[in-house]
Design a protein around this motif. Structure first.
Motif, PDB file in Angstrom:
ATOM      1  N   PRO A  33       0.834  -1.212   0.000  1.00  0.00           N
ATOM      2  CA  PRO A  33       0.000   0.000   0.000  1.00  0.00           C
ATOM      3  C   PRO A  33       0.865   1.257   0.000  1.00  0.00           C
ATOM      4  O   PRO A  33       1.917   1.296   0.641  1.00  0.00           O
ATOM      5  CB  PRO A  33      -0.813  -0.113   1.289  1.00  0.00           C
ATOM      6  N   GLY A  34       0.419   2.245  -0.719  1.00  0.00           N
ATOM      7  CA  GLY A  34       1.136   3.516  -0.767  1.00  0.00           C
ATOM      8  C   GLY A  34       0.915   4.315   0.504  1.00  0.00           C
ATOM      9  O   GLY A  34       0.063   3.982   1.337  1.00  0.00           O
ATOM     10  N   ALA A  35       1.695   5.351   0.648  1.00  0.00           N
ATOM     11  CA  ALA A  35       1.583   6.217   1.823  1.00  0.00           C
ATOM     12  C   ALA A  35       0.228   6.916   1.835  1.00  0.00           C
ATOM     13  O   ALA A  35      -0.252   7.367   0.796  1.00  0.00           O
ATOM     14  CB  ALA A  35       2.702   7.243   1.823  1.00  0.00           C
ATOM     15  N   ASN A  36      -0.365   6.983   3.005  1.00  0.00           N
ATOM     16  CA  ASN A  36      -1.597   7.737   3.211  1.00  0.00           C
ATOM     17  C   ASN A  36      -1.293   8.788   4.263  1.00  0.00           C
ATOM     18  O   ASN A  36      -1.221   8.480   5.450  1.00  0.00           O
ATOM     19  CB  ASN A  36      -2.736   6.823   3.669  1.00  0.00           C
ATOM     20  N   TRP A  37      -1.098  10.014   3.836  1.00  0.00           N
ATOM     21  CA  TRP A  37      -0.697  11.069   4.756  1.00  0.00           C
ATOM     22  C   TRP A  37      -1.880  11.692   5.479  1.00  0.00           C
ATOM     23  O   TRP A  37      -1.688  12.555   6.338  1.00  0.00           O
ATOM     24  CB  TRP A  37       0.137  12.115   4.016  1.00  0.00           C
ATOM     25  N   GLY A  38      -3.106  11.250   5.185  1.00  0.00           N
ATOM     26  CA  GLY A  38      -4.286  11.766   5.878  1.00  0.00           C
ATOM     27  C   GLY A  38      -4.254  11.532   7.379  1.00  0.00           C
ATOM     28  O   GLY A  38      -4.427  12.475   8.157  1.00  0.00           O
ATOM     29  N   PRO A  39      -4.046  10.290   7.837  1.00  0.00           N
ATOM     30  CA  PRO A  39      -3.986  10.063   9.290  1.00  0.00           C
ATOM     31  C   PRO A  39      -2.840  10.820   9.966  1.00  0.00           C
ATOM     32  O   PRO A  39      -2.982  11.307  11.091  1.00  0.00           O
ATOM     33  CB  PRO A  39      -3.782   8.550   9.412  1.00  0.00           C
ATOM     34  N   VAL A  40      -1.730  10.949   9.265  1.00  0.00           N
ATOM     35  CA  VAL A  40      -0.610  11.722   9.814  1.00  0.00           C
ATOM     36  C   VAL A  40      -1.014  13.189   9.930  1.00  0.00           C
ATOM     37  O   VAL A  40      -0.713  13.854  10.923  1.00  0.00           O
ATOM     38  CB  VAL A  40       0.653  11.546   8.953  1.00  0.00           C
ATOM     39  N   GLY A  41      -1.715  13.687   8.927  1.00  0.00           N
ATOM     40  CA  GLY A  41      -2.221  15.062   8.984  1.00  0.00           C
ATOM     41  C   GLY A  41      -3.181  15.256  10.142  1.00  0.00           C
ATOM     42  O   GLY A  41      -3.132  16.282  10.833  1.00  0.00           O
ATOM     43  N   ARG A  42      -4.037  14.283  10.372  1.00  0.00           N
ATOM     44  CA  ARG A  42      -4.962  14.354  11.513  1.00  0.00           C
ATOM     45  C   ARG A  42      -4.169  14.412  12.817  1.00  0.00           C
ATOM     46  O   ARG A  42      -4.477  15.190  13.707  1.00  0.00           O
ATOM     47  CB  ARG A  42      -5.905  13.146  11.513  1.00  0.00           C
ATOM     48  N   TRP A  43      -3.121  13.588  12.911  1.00  0.00           N
ATOM     49  CA  TRP A  43      -2.285  13.573  14.108  1.00  0.00           C
ATOM     50  C   TRP A  43      -1.611  14.937  14.304  1.00  0.00           C
ATOM     51  O   TRP A  43      -1.617  15.487  15.402  1.00  0.00           O
ATOM     52  CB  TRP A  43      -1.256  12.444  14.003  1.00  0.00           C
ATOM     53  N   PHE A  44      -1.047  15.508  13.216  1.00  0.00           N
ATOM     54  CA  PHE A  44      -0.432  16.833  13.305  1.00  0.00           C
ATOM     55  C   PHE A  44      -1.449  17.882  13.762  1.00  0.00           C
ATOM     56  O   PHE A  44      -1.141  18.737  14.597  1.00  0.00           O
ATOM     57  CB  PHE A  44       0.165  17.264  11.958  1.00  0.00           C
ATOM     58  N   CYS A  45      -2.661  17.824  13.218  1.00  0.00           N
ATOM     59  CA  CYS A  45      -3.695  18.796  13.600  1.00  0.00           C
ATOM     60  C   CYS A  45      -4.038  18.676  15.080  1.00  0.00           C
ATOM     61  O   CYS A  45      -4.238  19.692  15.759  1.00  0.00           O
ATOM     62  CB  CYS A  45      -4.941  18.607  12.744  1.00  0.00           C
TER      63      CYS A  45
END
Length: 159
Positions: A33-45
């Motif tokens: 699977p490719g990178a999904n930066w959405g959950p990381v973005g949620r964590w940063f937020c």
């Protein structure tokens, strides 16, 4: 100071792009699977409000533009790691880069994922709560070695 920032930005962006290209290679060559930066973005937020650790980031309150925030955060962290390399490397390293300091930083940075990001997103230390934890760990180490190589190659190009 301006030169330090300039080099940190260019080397960090370059190394992070190499890391991302590695991920694309793994996706196309091996079907990972490719990178999904959405959950990381949620964590940063959520970091902005002081929340570092989540039981499961997927169940945390969503934010608009999480993928964009995650991608920007991913590159910002790459720039930060490049700045750390430049600050800790032997004097003159940025003008005559050598491989070992870049590889060391690449390997050490896997710790940020294992001991901060993954536990913060609910995956446990070094993805210990995931059923494929050993695969994740191996991919993390390989990816951060590639990041270290990216630091070196980017530094060669920037010098």
């Amino acid at each position: 100071m301006i030169e330090f920032l300039y080099r940190s930005i260019l080397i960090g962006i370059g190394a992070t792009a190499v890391f991302d290209l590695w991920g694309l290679f793994l996706k196309h060559a091996f079907g990972l699977p490719g990178a999904n930066w959405g959950p990381v973005g949620r964590w940063f937020c959520h970091l902005v409000s002081g929340t570092v650790y989540h039981e499961d980031i997927a169940k945390a309150r969503p934010f608009a533009h999480e993928k964009a925030v995650g991608s920007i955060g991913h590159y910002a962290v790459g720039i930060l790691f490049a700045a750390i390399l430049l600050a800790l490397a032997p004097s003159g390293w940025s003008r005559q880069p050598t491989l070992m300091p870049a590889l060391i930083v690449g390997l050490v940075t896997v710790g940020a994922g294992w001991f901060l990001l993954q536990p913060g997103m609910g995956a446990g230390i070094a993805a210990s709560k995931r059923p494929n934890a050993n695969q994740i760990r191996a991919l993390n180490v390989a990816g951060h070695i590639v990041f270290g190589l990216g630091l070196y190659v980017s530094a060669l190009l920037v010098r």
